[in-house]
Enzyme design. Structure first.
Site, mmCIF file in Angstrom:
data_model
loop_
_atom_site.group_PDB
_atom_site.id
_atom_site.type_symbol
_atom_site.label_atom_id
_atom_site.label_comp_id
_atom_site.label_asym_id
_atom_site.label_seq_id
_atom_site.Cartn_x
_atom_site.Cartn_y
_atom_site.Cartn_z
ATOM 1 N N LYS A 1 54.305 29.165 52.863
ATOM 2 C CA LYS A 1 53.044 29.913 52.170
ATOM 3 C C LYS A 1 52.137 28.900 52.001
ATOM 4 O O LYS A 1 52.418 27.792 51.983
ATOM 5 C CB LYS A 1 53.629 30.597 51.062
ATOM 6 C CG LYS A 1 52.506 31.623 50.532
ATOM 7 C CD LYS A 1 53.195 32.986 51.313
ATOM 8 C CE LYS A 1 52.339 34.154 50.910
ATOM 9 N NZ LYS A 1 53.137 35.432 51.329
ATOM 10 N N GLY B 1 47.823 48.468 49.513
ATOM 11 C CA GLY B 1 47.673 49.997 48.994
ATOM 12 C C GLY B 1 46.980 50.872 49.450
ATOM 13 O O GLY B 1 47.171 51.924 49.594
ATOM 14 N N GLY C 1 44.071 47.296 47.692
ATOM 15 C CA GLY C 1 43.773 46.222 48.509
ATOM 16 C C GLY C 1 44.371 46.732 50.062
ATOM 17 O O GLY C 1 44.557 47.999 50.102
ATOM 18 N N ASN C 2 44.433 45.747 50.974
ATOM 19 C CA ASN C 2 44.951 46.139 52.112
ATOM 20 C C ASN C 2 46.411 47.008 52.236
ATOM 21 O O ASN C 2 46.318 48.062 52.617
ATOM 22 C CB ASN C 2 45.150 44.812 53.180
ATOM 23 C CG ASN C 2 46.024 45.156 54.197
ATOM 24 O OD1 ASN C 2 47.314 45.418 54.286
ATOM 25 N ND2 ASN C 2 45.276 44.963 55.440
#
Ligand code: GLU
Length: 428
Positions: free
Chosen positions: A116, A233, A230-231
């Site tokens: 990450k 959701g 966002g993306n």
């Protein structure tokens, strides 16, 4: 330090996410009776890079930015995981997310390790040109440890396909040739994969379908509340309706939410969010305002926390009434809350299984880049469905066999696979 000790020393539920991942791993290590040396190896990242880099701002000044990349474990393959651009980014946050990527890739059995990255910056106040220069500068510094065979970033919070496009371009300039496989979540004309955009939510919907089958719940007309818009959701609202036949009764974002027992039209809700920046005041079609906290406690069939970490804690866990909690966000539930939900019979689909659709399609994108041959939508969809449904079944079965919650079961499946690779390679 255990989460309990941290609680005592802090006096408040301000969890260090990395410590949480270690506590979660410890629970699985105990069940698996993991060799202590191997356990110690899996508790820490194998490699990390911290950078500080200058970016020229639009007003002519030069600003310094901090960036990170954590390669948590690469025993099963190149490390893989998103890049976050968040003002409060810390190394422990990146470590935690890199650890979860390791377990995520292992639980869905794709041949990748976990990584990450992040840059501490506020994309809401950066111009497009500044965002591009931050993205390129990150790759100029970090590029030496990236590559299709080494470590492959992707979008995450506040990064998107355009940011990936700038990054793949910068990396290709450094290499002297196009190298599309260095990054995933790219736009389609630059070697992106079909369905990568909605893959996180899509995988989550397939997990919910499997969970509903196992629990005897009919998803047609089931009620669904989504926290975070966002993306993940937004696509959860569209696909929850399309794939599951669910009625979306509540949606919220960081500024507030709306509730309508008769159902919210996801497309209108997204239009409103795009136009105004929040879902909060979208009441034109009959919805009422609701707070984030009250949304989490709604009596619904499916609750999908799709925003931030540490949302379900010991303070509200006892009030969660959803039958299925589908964790589309990373880390929405803290360990104490897990036990309460389990005891109360709430069926949790843990984050690194529920939201693995994104990295599964990222893996497909890497395969397509390596082949230079691209799949149609139906092929990507069928392969995603098969991969995540198999992972769900393995976790569900393990939880039943061991009499543990789904998170511990998911860790057991994932850790066993990583541990086996580590052992075979002779690391521990
Ligand atoms: N950022 C996404 C995640 O947390 C996707 C990572 C990827 O595609 O590599 O799973």
């Amino acid at each position: 330090m255990t989460v309990q000790k941290m609680l005592a020393s802090n006096g408040k539920e301000d969890f260090n996410l990395f410590a949480i991942t270690q506590v979660q791993l410890d629970a699985a290590a105990e069940v698996l009776e993991l060799d202590p040396a191997l356990h110690a190896l899996l508790r820490e990242p194998v490699r990390e890079m911290h950078i500080t880099f200058p970016v020229r701002m639009d007003d002519g000044t030069v600003q310094m930015f901090r960036g990170f990349r954590v390669q948590y474990n690469d025993a099963r393959g190149p490390t893989k995981g998103g890049l976050r651009f968040h003002p409060n980014e810390t190394i422990d946050m990146v470590r935690a997310l890199a650890a979860w990527m390791t377990w995520k890739c292992a639980v869905v059995d794709i041949p990748l390790g976990g990584g990450k990255g992040g840059v501490a910056c506020n994309t809401k106040i950066l111009s497009k040109g500044e965002l591009e220069r931050v993205s390129r500068a990150y790759v100029r510094q970090m590029g030496r440890i990236l590559g299709p065979e080494m470590d492959v970033p992707a979008p995450d919070m506040y990064t998107n396909p355009q940011v990936m496009a700038w990054m793949v371009d910068e990396y290709s300039v450094m290499q002297g040739h196009n190298d599309f496989g260095v990054i995933t979540g790219k736009p389609l004309p630059l070697g992106g994969s079909k369905l990568r955009n909605d893959a996180t939510a899509r995988g989550g919907m397939y997990c919910i379908r499997e969970a509903a089958n196992a629990l005897g719940i009919n998803t047609q007309g089931a009620t669904m509340a989504i926290q975070g818009f966002g993306n993940a959701g937004q696509y959860a609202a569209i696909l929850g309706q399309k794939i599951l036949g669910a009625t979306i009764v509540a949606i919220s974002d960081s500024k507030g939410g709306i509730y309508d027992p008769n159902g919210i039209n996801p497309f209108h809700a997204i239009e409103h969010k795009l136009a105004t920046g929040t879902i909060r005041d979208f009441t034109a079609e009959g919805a009422e305002p609701i707070s984030n906290q009250d949304l989490l406690e709604l009596d619904v069939d499916i609750l999908a926390p799709s925003a931030m970490e540490n949302m379900i804690t010991s303070r509200n866990a006892d009030h969660i009434r959803a039958r299925i909690v589908a964790e589309l966000a990373n880390g929405p539930t803290v360990p104490e809350a897990d036990n309460v939900l389990y005891q109360n019979g709430v069926y949790v689909i843990p984050d690194f299984l529920c939201n693995a659709g994104g990295v599964i399609v990222s893996y497909f994108e890497m395969v397509q880049n390596a082949y230079g041959y691209y799949w149609d939508e139906a092929t990507v969809d069928a392969r995603l469905d098969a991969k995540i449904a198999a992972a769900f079944q393995a976790v569900h079965k393990r939880a039943q066999e061991l009499g543990v919650n789904n998170r511990v079961a998911a860790y057991c499946v994932a850790v066993e696979r990583v541990a086996e690779a580590v052992r075979l390679r002779g690391w521990a």
